[in-house]
Scaffold this motif. Sequence first.
Motif, PDB file in Angstrom:
ATOM      1  N   LEU A  80       0.847  -1.185   0.000  1.00 20.72           N
ATOM      2  CA  LEU A  80       0.000   0.000   0.000  1.00 20.72           C
ATOM      3  C   LEU A  80       0.885   1.238   0.000  1.00 20.72           C
ATOM      4  N   GLY A  81       0.537   2.207  -0.817  1.00 23.80           N
ATOM      5  CA  GLY A  81       1.305   3.446  -0.885  1.00 23.80           C
ATOM      6  C   GLY A  81       1.116   4.096  -2.239  1.00 23.80           C
ATOM      7  N   ASP A  82       0.634   5.300  -2.234  1.00 22.02           N
ATOM      8  CA  ASP A  82       0.351   6.042  -3.461  1.00 22.02           C
ATOM      9  C   ASP A  82       1.540   6.968  -3.755  1.00 22.02           C
ATOM     10  N   GLY A  83       2.437   6.504  -4.620  1.00 17.95           N
ATOM     11  CA  GLY A  83       3.648   7.267  -4.912  1.00 17.95           C
ATOM     12  C   GLY A  83       3.360   8.623  -5.523  1.00 17.95           C
ATOM     13  N   ALA A  84       2.374   8.685  -6.399  1.00 21.54           N
ATOM     14  CA  ALA A  84       2.039   9.961  -7.036  1.00 21.54           C
ATOM     15  C   ALA A  84       1.532  10.968  -6.008  1.00 21.54           C
ATOM     16  N   LEU A  85       0.700  10.511  -5.074  1.00 19.35           N
ATOM     17  CA  LEU A  85       0.202  11.394  -4.024  1.00 19.35           C
ATOM     18  C   LEU A  85       1.358  11.865  -3.140  1.00 19.35           C
ATOM     19  N   LEU A  86       2.271  10.971  -2.790  1.00 21.73           N
ATOM     20  CA  LEU A  86       3.399  11.366  -1.957  1.00 21.73           C
ATOM     21  C   LEU A  86       4.263  12.403  -2.672  1.00 21.73           C
ATOM     22  N   ALA A  87       4.458  12.235  -3.985  1.00 24.27           N
ATOM     23  CA  ALA A  87       5.244  13.209  -4.750  1.00 24.27           C
ATOM     24  C   ALA A  87       4.580  14.589  -4.730  1.00 24.27           C
ATOM     25  N   ARG A  88       3.249  14.598  -4.891  1.00 23.61           N
ATOM     26  CA  ARG A  88       2.540  15.888  -4.862  1.00 23.61           C
ATOM     27  C   ARG A  88       2.620  16.533  -3.487  1.00 23.61           C
ATOM     28  N   GLU A  89       2.479  15.729  -2.441  1.00 26.11           N
ATOM     29  CA  GLU A  89       2.464  16.266  -1.083  1.00 26.11           C
ATOM     30  C   GLU A  89       3.835  16.793  -0.659  1.00 26.11           C
ATOM     31  N   THR A  90       4.894  16.118  -1.089  1.00 32.87           N
ATOM     32  CA  THR A  90       6.244  16.511  -0.666  1.00 32.87           C
ATOM     33  C   THR A  90       6.926  17.443  -1.655  1.00 32.87           C
ATOM     34  N   GLY A  91       6.442  17.467  -2.903  1.00 27.65           N
ATOM     35  CA  GLY A  91       7.077  18.280  -3.923  1.00 27.65           C
ATOM     36  C   GLY A  91       8.386  17.713  -4.433  1.00 27.65           C
ATOM     37  N   ARG A  92       8.656  16.436  -4.149  1.00 29.45           N
ATOM     38  CA  ARG A  92       9.903  15.812  -4.583  1.00 29.45           C
ATOM     39  C   ARG A  92       9.606  14.548  -5.395  1.00 29.45           C
ATOM     40  N   PRO A  93      10.500  14.161  -6.319  1.00 28.32           N
ATOM     41  CA  PRO A  93      10.309  12.903  -7.056  1.00 28.32           C
ATOM     42  C   PRO A  93      10.303  11.711  -6.096  1.00 28.32           C
ATOM     43  N   VAL A  94       9.431  10.765  -6.353  1.00 29.32           N
ATOM     44  CA  VAL A  94       9.281   9.587  -5.494  1.00 29.32           C
ATOM     45  C   VAL A  94       9.483   8.326  -6.326  1.00 29.32           C
ATOM     46  N   VAL A  95      10.307   7.422  -5.810  1.00 29.22           N
ATOM     47  CA  VAL A  95      10.489   6.104  -6.423  1.00 29.22           C
ATOM     48  C   VAL A  95       9.794   5.092  -5.522  1.00 29.22           C
ATOM     49  N   TYR A  96       8.887   4.314  -6.092  1.00 31.08           N
ATOM     50  CA  TYR A  96       8.103   3.378  -5.289  1.00 31.08           C
ATOM     51  C   TYR A  96       7.852   2.098  -6.089  1.00 31.08           C
ATOM     52  N   ASP A  97       7.156   1.156  -5.475  1.00 25.61           N
ATOM     53  CA  ASP A  97       6.791  -0.113  -6.119  1.00 25.61           C
ATOM     54  C   ASP A  97       8.038  -0.804  -6.688  1.00 25.61           C
ATOM     55  N   MET A  98       9.033  -0.995  -5.841  1.00 21.22           N
ATOM     56  CA  MET A  98      10.323  -1.509  -6.316  1.00 21.22           C
ATOM     57  C   MET A  98      10.403  -3.033  -6.372  1.00 21.22           C
ATOM     58  N   ARG A  99       9.397  -3.730  -5.855  1.00 17.96           N
ATOM     59  CA  ARG A  99       9.471  -5.188  -5.824  1.00 17.96           C
ATOM     60  C   ARG A  99       8.873  -5.861  -7.057  1.00 17.96           C
ATOM     61  N   ALA A 100       7.946  -5.205  -7.713  1.00 16.85           N
ATOM     62  CA  ALA A 100       7.139  -5.866  -8.734  1.00 16.85           C
ATOM     63  C   ALA A 100       7.959  -6.379  -9.909  1.00 16.85           C
TER      64      ALA A 100
END
Length: 377
Positions: free
Chosen positions: A121-141
């Motif tokens: 669980l974790g919305d990378g796009a939402l985290l990027a918008r909230e923090t204003g920084r690029p986010v790398v997520y979903d690294m296991r798939a």
Amino acid sequence: MPQLETAIGLMSGTSMDGVDVAMIRTDGECVVERGPSISLPYDPAFRRRLQGALETAKAIVSRQERPGDLRDVERELTLRHAAAVTAFLARFALDPAEIDRIGFHGQTVLHRPRQALTVQLGDGALLARETGRPVVYDMRANDMVHGGQGAPLAPAYHAALAAGLEDYAGRATMFVNIGGISNLTFIGAEGEIIAYDSGPGNTLIDQWVEAEAGLPFDQGGAIASEGVVVKTLIDRYLDQPFFTSPERMSLDRNDFRPPVPGEIGLHDGARSLARLTAEAIARSLRHLPERPALAVICGGGRLNRVIMQDLAEILSPMVVEPAERFGFSGDGMEAEAWAYLAVRSAKRLPLSFPGTTGVVKPVSGGVIAQPSSSAQA
């Protein structure tokens, strides 16, 4: 001089006790400059929501599904991570513009490697918008797409840290992370990396003391220290296929269950499960080509003195030391690893290897979300 990036890593592990935040500067390869780290605990109500999410997630058959209230839990989890980043930056007087990217693990609620299915669980796009920084997520798939078990991914970082252990140069070492599930990374004398889950870590102990005593965990091993080991209970776990199969397996939090209430006393249960954690790590060494000279212990389990005493006894003459003995952060290492992996992902460097997850070849992975654009694989 290699070009370094400043990255923040965010980890919410199988213990589900909070968010670890750590910062490093790295080239994603051999250079690691460790920065500060903090741990921000979840409140009991949100921990219960996450525990409920584990049950809800059992219905998932496709990794994009969010049945029941999982979508709402995912949003709240993401916003809590955004708040953790804000608190971290404020604590250390950092400008958000100093951060090149954020590595976001999310919360694993389902992990079925035999079905090539893992859900964080974790919305990378939402985290990027909230923090204003690029986010790398979903690294296991992507690892699973290429035949891997999706875990563990921290070994690439452990290998980078091991290179700095000058007193053990030329000797095999291992890092053991005792979180909800324990996993280890073996770094051979010639740099060979082997890694895998080694068994239950804190999860059974946490579940046991919460059910029997209403406590979230056995702080320092205080409860276990007053009990005795019940060997029949330990043997019941060690007789399961995870420990008897010659195949290395990746674990989900729910693969092992705590004792049935009433079958054993509180203290003896905590003591036996602490011994199980140590026995499981020792038993898992059968997969290694040689016995390491050193075990560096990180994760919350290193703070349980009973587990640490058992490990030292069982693994002797191997040196067993907490991460802090070598200047590492035992609490922040997994978050640091996710920062390191975020930089590797952005450079399309491998995150996993045949010797770590069983993937058919070294592969990169991760999805990159920009603050004001859609995510990119």
